[in-house]
Design a protein around this motif. Structure first.
Motif, PDB file in Angstrom:
ATOM      1  N   TRP A   1     -70.816 -23.208  61.706  1.00  0.00           N
ATOM      2  CA  TRP A   1     -72.007 -23.351  62.354  1.00  0.00           C
ATOM      3  C   TRP A   1     -73.203 -21.993  61.836  1.00  0.00           C
ATOM      4  O   TRP A   1     -73.106 -20.838  60.944  1.00  0.00           O
ATOM      5  CB  TRP A   1     -72.312 -23.070  63.140  1.00  0.00           C
TER       6      TRP A   1
ATOM      7  N   SER B   1     -75.856 -18.927  64.385  1.00  0.00           N
ATOM      8  CA  SER B   1     -75.953 -18.789  65.024  1.00  0.00           C
ATOM      9  C   SER B   1     -77.354 -17.814  65.526  1.00  0.00           C
ATOM     10  O   SER B   1     -77.121 -16.647  64.582  1.00  0.00           O
ATOM     11  CB  SER B   1     -74.853 -18.313  66.791  1.00  0.00           C
TER      12      SER B   1
ATOM     13  N   VAL C   1     -78.029 -22.057  68.086  1.00  0.00           N
ATOM     14  CA  VAL C   1     -77.205 -22.730  67.190  1.00  0.00           C
ATOM     15  C   VAL C   1     -77.568 -24.031  66.181  1.00  0.00           C
ATOM     16  O   VAL C   1     -78.226 -24.530  66.078  1.00  0.00           O
ATOM     17  CB  VAL C   1     -75.768 -22.862  68.113  1.00  0.00           C
TER      18      VAL C   1
ATOM     19  N   LEU D   1     -75.080 -26.302  64.053  1.00  0.00           N
ATOM     20  CA  LEU D   1     -73.678 -27.256  63.968  1.00  0.00           C
ATOM     21  C   LEU D   1     -73.769 -28.162  63.276  1.00  0.00           C
ATOM     22  O   LEU D   1     -74.009 -29.159  63.124  1.00  0.00           O
ATOM     23  CB  LEU D   1     -73.129 -27.534  65.314  1.00  0.00           C
TER      24      LEU D   1
END
Length: 168
Positions: free
Chosen positions: A50, A52, A66, A68
């Motif tokens: 991920w 962020s 984010v 993912l």
């Protein structure tokens, strides 16, 4: 300023989520008011899984996003986008700017498709934003969620194919 989330952001991230309305927090997949949860996000960055980002306005986090990446060989080319913006900044183009940045980073990481899960009738500005950048509806789960008042809500799935978006 858009930048990567850092370990030093744990307290500011907690303050950001506390500033969101209860209705905005209601549909999140995790308890963002738990300092341990947000602290772990800030401290444990697995950039292969991920990414962020935060929008920082003079040391105050005003948006969190984010990217993912899905696990497993069959879905490794796809990633889910989760994005939260302070209510007073929603509808002003910040979401579009953040999604474009995430899309650039996703494409550079060989991610071909971005996915968004949005609640119809509640996250209308977000739906308008993702549709405005070319995402399309792939499925709807009717009455899948309950809103903060207990009313049933549809969960809509949107997809943004980056291969078409980055083709010049």
């Amino acid at each position: 300023v858009l930048r990567l989330l850092e370990a030093a952001d744990a307290e500011r991230l907690q303050q950001f989520f506390a500033a969101l309305t209860p209705a905005d927090r209601h549909f999140m997949k995790e308890d963002v008011l738990d300092p341990e949860t947000t602290g772990q996000w800030a401290k444990n960055q697995d950039r292969l899984r991920w990414l962020s980002l935060v929008a920082d306005n003079d040391g105050r986090i005003v948006a969190d996003a984010v990217l993912l990446r899905h696990r497993g060989s069959a879905r490794h080319h796809q990633a889910e986008v989760r994005l939260n913006i302070l209510p007073e900044l929603q509808g002003k183009g910040l979401g579009t700017q953040i999604i474009r940045e995430l899309a650039d980073r996703a494409w550079a990481a060989d991610i071909e498709m971005l996915e968004f899960e949005l609640v119809e009738g509640v996250q209308s500005k977000a739906i308008e934003t993702v549709r405005g950048i070319g995402a399309y509806l792939t499925a709807t789960r009717a009455e899948y969620l309950r809103d903060i008042d207990g009313q049933p809500r549809d969960l809509a799935y949107y997809r943004l194919p980056l291969s078409a978006w980055f083709r010049f």
